[in-house]
Structure formats: structure tokens, C-alpha cells
Design a protein around this motif. Structure first.
Motif, PDB file in Angstrom:
ATOM      1  N   GLY A   1      40.079  53.649  22.369  1.00  0.00           N
ATOM      2  CA  GLY A   1      41.552  53.614  22.162  1.00  0.00           C
ATOM      3  C   GLY A   1      42.547  53.769  23.344  1.00  0.00           C
ATOM      4  O   GLY A   1      43.734  54.075  23.126  1.00  0.00           O
ATOM      5  N   ASN A   2      42.077  53.951  24.574  1.00  0.00           N
ATOM      6  CA  ASN A   2      42.615  54.022  25.791  1.00  0.00           C
ATOM      7  C   ASN A   2      43.400  52.781  26.303  1.00  0.00           C
ATOM      8  O   ASN A   2      42.701  51.642  26.376  1.00  0.00           O
ATOM      9  CB  ASN A   2      41.608  54.670  27.137  1.00  0.00           C
ATOM     10  CG  ASN A   2      41.146  55.658  26.945  1.00  0.00           C
ATOM     11  OD1 ASN A   2      41.725  57.117  26.359  1.00  0.00           O
ATOM     12  ND2 ASN A   2      39.931  55.714  26.844  1.00  0.00           N
ATOM     13  N   ASP A   3      44.720  52.847  26.437  1.00  0.00           N
ATOM     14  CA  ASP A   3      45.288  51.687  27.005  1.00  0.00           C
ATOM     15  C   ASP A   3      44.852  51.236  28.266  1.00  0.00           C
ATOM     16  O   ASP A   3      44.385  52.101  29.236  1.00  0.00           O
ATOM     17  CB  ASP A   3      47.073  52.291  27.347  1.00  0.00           C
ATOM     18  CG  ASP A   3      47.930  51.803  25.928  1.00  0.00           C
ATOM     19  OD1 ASP A   3      47.333  51.357  25.043  1.00  0.00           O
ATOM     20  OD2 ASP A   3      48.945  52.204  26.359  1.00  0.00           O
ATOM     21  N   PHE A   4      44.608  50.021  28.261  1.00  0.00           N
ATOM     22  CA  PHE A   4      44.127  49.502  29.829  1.00  0.00           C
ATOM     23  C   PHE A   4      45.295  48.241  30.171  1.00  0.00           C
ATOM     24  O   PHE A   4      45.520  47.397  29.514  1.00  0.00           O
ATOM     25  CB  PHE A   4      42.924  48.692  29.409  1.00  0.00           C
ATOM     26  CG  PHE A   4      42.347  48.096  30.820  1.00  0.00           C
ATOM     27  CD1 PHE A   4      42.288  49.004  31.825  1.00  0.00           C
ATOM     28  CD2 PHE A   4      42.139  46.588  30.972  1.00  0.00           C
ATOM     29  CE1 PHE A   4      41.710  48.422  33.072  1.00  0.00           C
ATOM     30  CE2 PHE A   4      41.754  46.419  32.162  1.00  0.00           C
ATOM     31  CZ  PHE A   4      41.471  46.951  33.177  1.00  0.00           C
ATOM     32  N   LEU A   5      45.900  48.848  31.302  1.00  0.00           N
ATOM     33  CA  LEU A   5      46.834  47.761  31.842  1.00  0.00           C
ATOM     34  C   LEU A   5      46.179  47.075  32.893  1.00  0.00           C
ATOM     35  O   LEU A   5      45.860  47.431  33.976  1.00  0.00           O
ATOM     36  CB  LEU A   5      48.070  48.590  32.491  1.00  0.00           C
ATOM     37  CG  LEU A   5      49.241  48.144  32.936  1.00  0.00           C
ATOM     38  CD1 LEU A   5      49.896  47.281  31.638  1.00  0.00           C
ATOM     39  CD2 LEU A   5      50.098  49.014  33.685  1.00  0.00           C
ATOM     40  N   ILE A   6      46.117  45.648  32.827  1.00  0.00           N
ATOM     41  CA  ILE A   6      45.443  44.921  33.555  1.00  0.00           C
ATOM     42  C   ILE A   6      46.481  44.758  35.050  1.00  0.00           C
ATOM     43  O   ILE A   6      47.425  44.458  34.971  1.00  0.00           O
ATOM     44  CB  ILE A   6      45.221  43.350  33.093  1.00  0.00           C
ATOM     45  CG1 ILE A   6      44.141  43.716  32.022  1.00  0.00           C
ATOM     46  CG2 ILE A   6      44.759  42.469  34.071  1.00  0.00           C
ATOM     47  CD1 ILE A   6      43.977  42.301  31.134  1.00  0.00           C
ATOM     48  N   ARG A   7      45.602  44.967  35.988  1.00  0.00           N
ATOM     49  CA  ARG A   7      46.180  44.675  37.307  1.00  0.00           C
ATOM     50  C   ARG A   7      45.030  44.061  38.202  1.00  0.00           C
ATOM     51  O   ARG A   7      44.258  44.541  38.786  1.00  0.00           O
ATOM     52  CB  ARG A   7      46.578  45.976  38.116  1.00  0.00           C
ATOM     53  CG  ARG A   7      47.798  46.623  37.664  1.00  0.00           C
ATOM     54  CD  ARG A   7      49.225  45.691  37.660  1.00  0.00           C
ATOM     55  NE  ARG A   7      50.285  46.306  37.095  1.00  0.00           N
ATOM     56  CZ  ARG A   7      51.049  46.195  36.173  1.00  0.00           C
ATOM     57  NH1 ARG A   7      50.152  45.214  35.444  1.00  0.00           N
ATOM     58  NH2 ARG A   7      51.984  46.675  35.655  1.00  0.00           N
ATOM     59  N   GLY A   8      45.139  42.561  38.075  1.00  0.00           N
ATOM     60  CA  GLY A   8      44.101  41.863  38.718  1.00  0.00           C
ATOM     61  C   GLY A   8      44.713  40.594  39.509  1.00  0.00           C
ATOM     62  O   GLY A   8      45.738  40.589  39.936  1.00  0.00           O
ATOM     63  N   VAL A   9      43.489  40.053  40.013  1.00  0.00           N
ATOM     64  CA  VAL A   9      43.410  38.907  41.103  1.00  0.00           C
ATOM     65  C   VAL A   9      42.750  37.853  40.512  1.00  0.00           C
ATOM     66  O   VAL A   9      41.528  38.179  40.124  1.00  0.00           O
ATOM     67  CB  VAL A   9      43.097  39.182  42.436  1.00  0.00           C
ATOM     68  CG1 VAL A   9      43.015  38.156  43.408  1.00  0.00           C
ATOM     69  CG2 VAL A   9      44.228  40.279  42.934  1.00  0.00           C
TER      70      VAL A   9
ATOM     71  N   THR B   1      40.803  44.666  37.702  1.00  0.00           N
ATOM     72  CA  THR B   1      40.305  43.453  37.208  1.00  0.00           C
ATOM     73  C   THR B   1      40.456  42.211  38.057  1.00  0.00           C
ATOM     74  O   THR B   1      41.025  42.123  38.933  1.00  0.00           O
ATOM     75  CB  THR B   1      41.531  42.925  36.101  1.00  0.00           C
ATOM     76  OG1 THR B   1      41.418  44.016  35.242  1.00  0.00           O
ATOM     77  CG2 THR B   1      40.851  41.661  35.179  1.00  0.00           C
ATOM     78  N   VAL B   2      39.333  41.382  37.878  1.00  0.00           N
ATOM     79  CA  VAL B   2      39.164  40.118  38.648  1.00  0.00           C
ATOM     80  C   VAL B   2      39.260  38.972  37.713  1.00  0.00           C
ATOM     81  O   VAL B   2      38.291  39.023  36.773  1.00  0.00           O
ATOM     82  CB  VAL B   2      38.088  40.023  39.488  1.00  0.00           C
ATOM     83  CG1 VAL B   2      36.835  40.188  39.005  1.00  0.00           C
ATOM     84  CG2 VAL B   2      38.061  38.756  40.604  1.00  0.00           C
TER      85      VAL B   2
ATOM     86  N   TYR C   1      49.195  42.000  34.568  1.00  0.00           N
ATOM     87  CA  TYR C   1      49.300  40.900  35.115  1.00  0.00           C
ATOM     88  C   TYR C   1      48.135  40.627  35.941  1.00  0.00           C
ATOM     89  O   TYR C   1      47.388  41.377  36.476  1.00  0.00           O
ATOM     90  CB  TYR C   1      50.690  40.789  35.911  1.00  0.00           C
ATOM     91  CG  TYR C   1      50.751  41.758  36.981  1.00  0.00           C
ATOM     92  CD1 TYR C   1      50.013  41.951  38.276  1.00  0.00           C
ATOM     93  CD2 TYR C   1      51.788  42.904  37.099  1.00  0.00           C
ATOM     94  CE1 TYR C   1      50.089  42.764  39.354  1.00  0.00           C
ATOM     95  CE2 TYR C   1      51.899  43.659  38.163  1.00  0.00           C
ATOM     96  CZ  TYR C   1      51.109  43.681  39.144  1.00  0.00           C
ATOM     97  OH  TYR C   1      51.360  44.470  40.410  1.00  0.00           O
ATOM     98  N   VAL C   2      48.078  39.283  36.171  1.00  0.00           N
ATOM     99  CA  VAL C   2      47.016  38.833  37.248  1.00  0.00           C
ATOM    100  C   VAL C   2      47.735  37.783  38.282  1.00  0.00           C
ATOM    101  O   VAL C   2      48.357  36.866  37.805  1.00  0.00           O
ATOM    102  CB  VAL C   2      45.909  38.044  36.623  1.00  0.00           C
ATOM    103  CG1 VAL C   2      44.768  37.558  37.504  1.00  0.00           C
ATOM    104  CG2 VAL C   2      45.278  39.012  35.703  1.00  0.00           C
ATOM    105  N   GLY C   3      47.337  37.995  39.579  1.00  0.00           N
ATOM    106  CA  GLY C   3      48.171  37.337  40.332  1.00  0.00           C
ATOM    107  C   GLY C   3      47.357  36.180  40.888  1.00  0.00           C
ATOM    108  O   GLY C   3      45.974  36.207  40.829  1.00  0.00           O
ATOM    109  N   TRP C   4      47.710  34.788  41.354  1.00  0.00           N
ATOM    110  CA  TRP C   4      46.963  33.743  41.705  1.00  0.00           C
ATOM    111  C   TRP C   4      47.548  33.706  43.186  1.00  0.00           C
ATOM    112  O   TRP C   4      48.392  33.547  43.786  1.00  0.00           O
ATOM    113  CB  TRP C   4      47.533  32.523  41.016  1.00  0.00           C
ATOM    114  CG  TRP C   4      46.543  31.544  41.574  1.00  0.00           C
ATOM    115  CD1 TRP C   4      46.777  30.512  42.756  1.00  0.00           C
ATOM    116  CD2 TRP C   4      45.368  30.836  40.959  1.00  0.00           C
ATOM    117  NE1 TRP C   4      45.781  29.712  42.963  1.00  0.00           N
ATOM    118  CE2 TRP C   4      44.859  29.812  41.789  1.00  0.00           C
ATOM    119  CE3 TRP C   4      44.829  31.185  39.654  1.00  0.00           C
ATOM    120  CZ2 TRP C   4      43.815  29.048  41.517  1.00  0.00           C
ATOM    121  CZ3 TRP C   4      43.641  30.238  39.283  1.00  0.00           C
ATOM    122  CH2 TRP C   4      43.018  29.476  40.331  1.00  0.00           C
TER     123      TRP C   4
END
Length: 453
Positions: free
Chosen positions: A44-52, A76-77, A277-280
Motif C-alpha cells: 500500500g505504499n505510494d510509488f511515484l514513477i520517475r523513469g526513462v 523505473t525503465v 513520469y517517464v522521459g523519452w
């Protein structure tokens, strides 16, 4: 992203529940899940995606990229895979190795099938159904990895063909049904139509149908040229937050051939709203959009300006990323919002607003233009509480509206009438909402009038 991205080898890189007589399987007791409109882990922990995003399917030998991406702070990838419908299929063994690399480097794997990009407009694109066929072929290596893997069913699965992309919700639900019936318990991620940018508002309108059909699906918007204005970014993000629907920005860049996205606004407001968010993309872009590489030649020591911005800039990965709880990370870089989201920022109007003492005013802004056409945004500001609104204007000579979103728009002669749609008619006094359009002709801003409906 829309496949204007060409690889060195020449390939392009770039839902209501009551309608169904059965219910889909509930989410797994382990693994990621959606809870109260947010992505959380099994505890139940929040997971804030910060990926590429990493273009693995075209650069399968660049396995060191996983460690390099992690070294710069990502949690995250997003891994580009092929179902074999457009490019060489990534085998089950290859995907198993990708997952092991993610785990070894303490990264969450978001796996996506890229072959669906632009279906209905891109002739070679695969269907969502064909993407599901691929997921079923590799299911065995994903079973038990619900703690580590998110399944992004298909990248940008529809282009701009309205004869095709209006089926987004029904086709997305069908794809989810097949995966759940086959035993997939992973959190699923579904991309928006319109090459991921949803400028027609199809996902924004129909996401509740998908959410009603499955309680463990996250929506993904890709933000490029449609999102040049901060107010457009804020309007889209806050709509999902206010509706309690889980959203991530699944792709974005600092520039693009279709316009200049406001990456600062994207990063600032995803942080403020507690969205991922995930950057391209990591590296390997070509065909004139090499500026979307975060590092040159897959070399972690050669960060590009885009790489410096997303990893080391304000609200960037280095400042906001927290390792996934499954790997021992915890807490949040910022607390989730505890108050109503702020209203979309406004810019200094180019002309004085019409009838500031009336029920509402409307401001027409040209946000992008090209030879023979333009993109515009209209902001409706309520001066008294509204339950509906109508905006009208007289088009300059030779100017017509080709497409619009977040509005029910009609024309009669030179008069354009834009009315609210179901989800944006209620506007509190002092608040604002926006709609957008693509126009033909000269990029001249008319002077619109606004009234309560």
C-alpha cells in the motif's frame, strides 16, 4: 512516441462495467495495484514513477544501459519491445533477461509493445489484439513478477483517424479482458490515442469506462507538441486527479517536431499532483530528432542538454525519484496533494477579456502555427458558478476549424459555437477550463464571447 524517430538501421523509433455480463478478475494480492486513484505497491505504499524509456528492441546489445539509468537516480525503465509485427520479436528469453536486469539494478520494469504505434494512420501498425497475442506468448516469464513489472499493453495504439480511434475504449477493454482471463495480474498501463497525445480528448472522455471495467489499470498520456502551454498541461493532469483516475505521463520530451512541449510545467505539476513520469528516451534516436537522446551514444558520461534537464534540473529525476519499496526504498520526495489543485495558470491576454463583469470570459490563444494552419487553445474563466457554457466567435476571413477537443464545436457560415462537454461544464466562480482546436488558414486570434448555458 510518434514514430518520426528513425533508427540507424532505418526502422522508426521513435469502457461501462454494467455492459458486461461477467466481471474481470480482481487484482493480485501481491504486486502493484491501483488504490484510490494512485499506484501503490503490495503493502500500500505510494510509488511515484520517475523513469526513462530505453529502446531495447533495436539495441538489444546495450544491456549496460539499465545500470547507467539507475546510476542517475531513475526508479523505473520503460522498455521498448516488439511483438514481431513490425520489427524483430523480442523472445521470451530476452524479456526474461530484461526483467532480471531491471531487478539486478533495483528498477521497476515497465514493458511496452511498440508495434501498435499509430494504428489506423500508420499502415504497418499492429492492433491491440495482436499486442495481446504477444503478451500471451511470453506470459510464463512474467508470471510471479507483479512486484517488479508493469505491462504497458501497446504504445500509442491509435493515430488521428477518427474512424478508427473512437474505438479506443472498447478495444482497450477487450485487450484487458483477454489478459485478465489468461491470468495476468500485473498492473496494466494503457496509452492514449492520437499518437499518445489525446488531443481529441478520447481517453479523457472514456477513461471512466476502462476504469470501471478493471480496477488495476493506469492511464498514460504522452506530452509533446500539443502540450506547449502550461495551462494545457495543468488542465489535463488535474482532470484525472479530480476524477480519481490513475494517470502517468508515459512519454515527454523537451522539444519535438510537432511543437515545443513545456517540460518544466510537466515536471513541476506531476510533482505537485503526485503523478509519475517517464522521459523519452535514453539514447539511439535519429532521423533529425537526436535532441531527444539523454546521453550521446549510450554513454552515461556524455549527458545531453535534455539529459541534464531531466536528471539534474528542478523537479527532475535526481530531485524527486525514490527507489521502489520492493527494493527497500520508501517515503516520498514530496507529499501528495492535500488541497484542491490550483487553477491553470493564465498568461497575459493579448487582448482585453470580453465582458469581465459577465458570467464568463473566453480567451483565444494561438499556441502553434505552420503554413496553412495553426493550433489554438481557448480558456473559459467563470465569474459566477457555471453548470454549462457556450463560447462563440466570428472566424477571420478564410479561417476554419478542422478538429477540436474538450468541446462540442459547430460552425455556421463564419460563426463558430463551442459548447462544454459532459465533464467540463461545471466551473466554479474564479476557476477556468480549456479546450483546443486545429485550424486551417491564417493564425489570427478572434475575439470570443462567453455565456452561461
Amino acid at each position: 512516441m510518434r514514430t518520426r524517430i528513425a533508427l540507424a538501421l532505418g526502422a522508426a523509433l521513435a469502457l461501462v462495467a454494467s455492459l458486461f455480463a461477467f466481471s474481470l478478475p480482481a487484482h493480485a494480492d501481491t504486486g502493484f495495484r491501483v488504490q484510490d486513484g494512485r499506484l501503490v505497491d503490495a503493502a500500500g505504499n505510494d510509488f511515484l514513477i520517475r523513469g526513462v524509456s530505453h529502446a531495447h528492441t533495436w539495441y538489444t546489445h546495450q544491456t549496460g544501459s539499465f545500470a547507467d539509468i539507475k546510476s542517475l537516480g531513475a526508479n523505473t525503465v520503460r522498455v521498448v519491445l516488439s511483438s514481431g509485427d513490425r520489427w524483430n520479436e523480442n523472445s521470451a528469453a530476452d524479456v526474461e533477461n530484461v526483467v532480471s536486469l531491471c531487478k539486478a539494478n533495483r528498477l521497476v520494469c515497465m514493458l511496452e509493445v511498440h508495434d501498435t504505434t499509430g494504428y489506423g494512420e500508420e499502415g504497418a501498425a499492429a492492433t491491440l489484439d495482436e499486442a495481446v497475442d504477444y503478451w500471451l506468448r511470453i506470459q510464463d516469464v512474467l508470471h510471479g513478477e507483479e512486484d517488479h513489472v508493469l505491462v504497458n499493453i501497446g504504445n500509442e495504439p491509435y493515430g488521428n483517424d477518427q474512424g478508427v480511434n473512437q474505438a479506443w475504449a472498447a478495444d482497450t477493454i477487450d485487450a484487458i479482458e483477454r489478459l485478465r482471463a489468461a491470468g495476468f495480474e500485473h498492473t496494466l498501463v494503457v496509452d492514449a490515442p492520437n499518437w499518445g497525445q489525446d488531443w481529441q480528448g478520447i481517453m479523457r472522455r472514456d477513461a471512466p469506462q476502462v476504469a470501471a471495467a478493471d480496477d488495476n489499470t493506469v492511464f498514460s498520456i504522452h506530452m509533446y507538441g500539443v502540450y506547449e502551454q502550461e495551462s494545457t498541461v495543468v488542465s489535463y493532469l488535474e482532470h484525472f486527479v479530480n476524477a480519481g483516475l490513475p494517470l502517468i505521463v508515459g512519454e515527454f520530451g523537451h522539444d519535438h517536431s510537432d511543437g515545443n512541449p513545456d517540460e518544466d510545467a510537466i515536471m513541476e505539476h506531476t510533482r505537485r499532483l503526485g503523478l509519475g513520469y517517464v522521459g523519452w528516451s535514453w539514447s539511439g534516436n535519429g532521423g533529425g530528432v537526436e535532441y531527444l537522446d539523454m546521453v550521446e551514444g549510450f554513454d552515461v558520461n556524455r549527458l545531453t542538454p535534455w539529459g541534464e534537464r531531466i536528471f539534474h534540473g528542478p523537479d527532475g529525476i535526481g530531485e524527486t525519484s525514490v527507489e521502489a519499496p520492493i527494493y527497500g526504498g520508501g517515503g516520498e520526495p514530496t507529499d501528495p496533494p492535500t488541497e484542491e489543485p490550483s487553477e491553470p495558470p493564465t498568461e497575459e491576454p493579448s487582448e482585453p477579456p470580453t465582458d469581465p463583469e459577465g458570467e464568463c470570459t473566453a480567451e483565444f490563444r494561438v499556441t502553434n502555427e505552420w503554413s496553412g494552419g495553426f493550433q489554438a487553445e481557448v480558456e473559459v474563466t467563470a465569474h459566477t458558478a457555471l453548470t454549462g457554457w457556450v463560447v462563440t466567435w466570428t472566424s477571420p476571413a478564410g479561417q476554419t476549424v478542422a478538429h477540436s477537443w474538450n468541446t462540442d464545436l459547430s460552425t455556421s457560415g463564419g460563426t463558430v459555437t463551442a459548447r462544454n462537454v459532459a465533464y467540463n461544464g461545471t466551473v466554479a466562480a474564479g476557476a477556468a477550463t480549456t479546450f483546443g482546436l486545429i485550424g486551417n488558414g491564417t493564425a489570427v486570434a478572434p475575439d470570443p464571447a462567453c455565456a452561461a448555458a
